[in-house]
Design a protein around this motif. Sequence first.
Motif, mmCIF file in Angstrom:
data_model
loop_
_atom_site.group_PDB
_atom_site.id
_atom_site.type_symbol
_atom_site.label_atom_id
_atom_site.label_comp_id
_atom_site.label_asym_id
_atom_site.label_seq_id
_atom_site.Cartn_x
_atom_site.Cartn_y
_atom_site.Cartn_z
ATOM 1 N N MET A 92 40.306 -43.644 9.176
ATOM 2 C CA MET A 92 40.702 -45.013 8.844
ATOM 3 C C MET A 92 39.509 -45.980 8.893
ATOM 4 N N ALA A 93 38.400 -45.540 9.497
ATOM 5 C CA ALA A 93 37.243 -46.424 9.623
ATOM 6 C C ALA A 93 35.955 -45.618 9.557
ATOM 7 N N PRO A 94 35.602 -45.108 8.373
ATOM 8 C CA PRO A 94 34.351 -44.349 8.245
ATOM 9 C C PRO A 94 33.146 -45.239 8.532
ATOM 10 N N LEU A 95 32.120 -44.654 9.136
ATOM 11 C CA LEU A 95 30.908 -45.420 9.394
ATOM 12 C C LEU A 95 30.302 -45.930 8.091
ATOM 13 N N LYS A 96 29.825 -47.146 8.114
ATOM 14 C CA LYS A 96 29.247 -47.755 6.927
ATOM 15 C C LYS A 96 27.790 -47.368 6.719
ATOM 16 N N ARG A 97 27.161 -46.898 7.788
ATOM 17 C CA ARG A 97 25.762 -46.481 7.688
ATOM 18 C C ARG A 97 25.496 -45.464 8.795
ATOM 19 N N ASP A 98 24.278 -44.906 8.776
ATOM 20 C CA ASP A 98 23.882 -43.975 9.835
ATOM 21 C C ASP A 98 23.304 -44.761 11.010
ATOM 22 N N TYR A 99 23.519 -44.237 12.219
ATOM 23 C CA TYR A 99 22.991 -44.863 13.425
ATOM 24 C C TYR A 99 22.149 -43.860 14.212
ATOM 25 N N ASN A 100 21.270 -43.179 13.494
ATOM 26 C CA ASN A 100 20.312 -42.278 14.115
ATOM 27 C C ASN A 100 19.068 -43.100 14.414
ATOM 28 N N LEU A 101 19.062 -43.732 15.574
ATOM 29 C CA LEU A 101 18.085 -44.766 15.889
ATOM 30 C C LEU A 101 17.322 -44.407 17.157
ATOM 31 N N GLU A 186 30.807 -37.679 9.354
ATOM 32 C CA GLU A 186 31.921 -36.742 9.288
ATOM 33 C C GLU A 186 33.075 -37.267 10.144
ATOM 34 N N VAL A 187 34.292 -37.152 9.624
ATOM 35 C CA VAL A 187 35.479 -37.582 10.366
ATOM 36 C C VAL A 187 35.816 -36.520 11.408
ATOM 37 N N LEU A 188 35.780 -36.905 12.683
ATOM 38 C CA LEU A 188 36.038 -35.972 13.770
ATOM 39 C C LEU A 188 37.236 -36.371 14.622
ATOM 40 N N TYR A 189 37.739 -37.580 14.432
ATOM 41 C CA TYR A 189 38.827 -38.104 15.271
ATOM 42 C C TYR A 189 39.887 -38.727 14.381
ATOM 43 N N ASP A 190 41.148 -38.469 14.691
ATOM 44 C CA ASP A 190 42.253 -39.007 13.902
ATOM 45 C C ASP A 190 43.073 -39.976 14.738
ATOM 46 N N VAL A 192 46.241 -42.011 15.321
ATOM 47 C CA VAL A 192 47.644 -41.887 14.922
ATOM 48 C C VAL A 192 48.408 -43.077 15.495
ATOM 49 N N PRO A 193 48.822 -44.040 14.675
ATOM 50 C CA PRO A 193 49.576 -45.182 15.204
ATOM 51 C C PRO A 193 50.812 -44.696 15.950
ATOM 52 N N GLY A 194 50.993 -45.186 17.161
ATOM 53 C CA GLY A 194 52.108 -44.710 17.979
ATOM 54 C C GLY A 194 52.593 -45.761 18.939
ATOM 55 N N GLU A 195 53.305 -45.313 19.954
ATOM 56 C CA GLU A 195 53.975 -46.232 20.865
ATOM 57 C C GLU A 195 53.380 -46.248 22.261
ATOM 58 N N CYS A 196 52.319 -45.484 22.503
ATOM 59 C CA CYS A 196 51.850 -45.397 23.881
ATOM 60 C C CYS A 196 50.411 -45.841 24.043
ATOM 61 N N GLY A 197 49.788 -46.345 23.003
ATOM 62 C CA GLY A 197 48.396 -46.759 23.113
ATOM 63 C C GLY A 197 48.256 -48.170 23.640
#
Length: 303
Positions: A92-101, A186-190, A192-197
């Motif tokens: 839902m929020a891919p990085l806009k740039r690289d942060y290899n700093l 790369e997308v590594l985390y999903d 999931v809109p829910g009720e306990c966050g």
Amino acid sequence: MIIPSYRSRKTLPRTLQSLEVAAAGLDVETIVVEDADGRGPSWARNRGLDKANGDFIFFCDADDTVRPQFFRKLIALLEESGADLAISSFEMAPLKRDYNLSGRDEVRRVALPAFLGYSLEDVRRWNSGGSLMARREMGSVCRCAFRRGFLRSNNIRFDERARLYEDGMFLAECIAFAEKTASTREVLYDYVPGECGNMATGTDSRRHWDYKFIALEARKRIDGATGGAVWEYCEASSVFSALEMMRLWRKAGLTLAEFREGLSRYVGDKAVASALRRFPLSVRHPLVAAAVVFLRIWAAKHG
């Protein structure tokens, strides 16, 4: 892996199953912190940090899932680069740039504007027709991996008063002190809109109001600890917060006297008053310009 658990009986098994798949063949300790009294994710994550013994720290919410390569990719980034933290993409929020700093100056110059707040330069770009959000990234700790030694040596913990946006505050502080950062788009985390966050614990207007003071204090504290290297990247955020307070106070259930006292205390802060004076005005945004002028007068009278 630290997981705050608040009313997550239905979703936690799915989360743990995804972690089990991702951790196959690795030595991963999962720490689930029950927050039955609803003290908030900051409290739960700090309890997890107290218990953690591993070299690397990860966070996951109890209604989300991770991709199978989550641990391996982030650990490899940290080990290969020697970075203090590594950042991945959300679907839902891919990085806009690289942060290899590398180097604190480069890390702060490139990454802080994306994760900390709005600078006056961001406002000037906005006044010229650009997007205010052009560089902003979603500041969630769940997309990251951290070296535990780095967190401990810099005494970086979650502010337990913060019941909103505590992720962003924590991550911004990490970036402010990091010598190196690494990233993957790369997308590594999903998510999931829910009720306990965190959203389920109440993102009401009063918590938004209270957060303005907590965030201001945190930004000034980090700025002081870094020798004044941070405030320029969030100076305009203090002005936007003051503008939002003018809209929030009725929904927050404040009396007129409480609103006047709170706004006077906020805009009377020397750093905020300076930001108001320096905030660039534009005919492109006449309502914002008029409100900022009003706040300048208010600060002069009540500061």
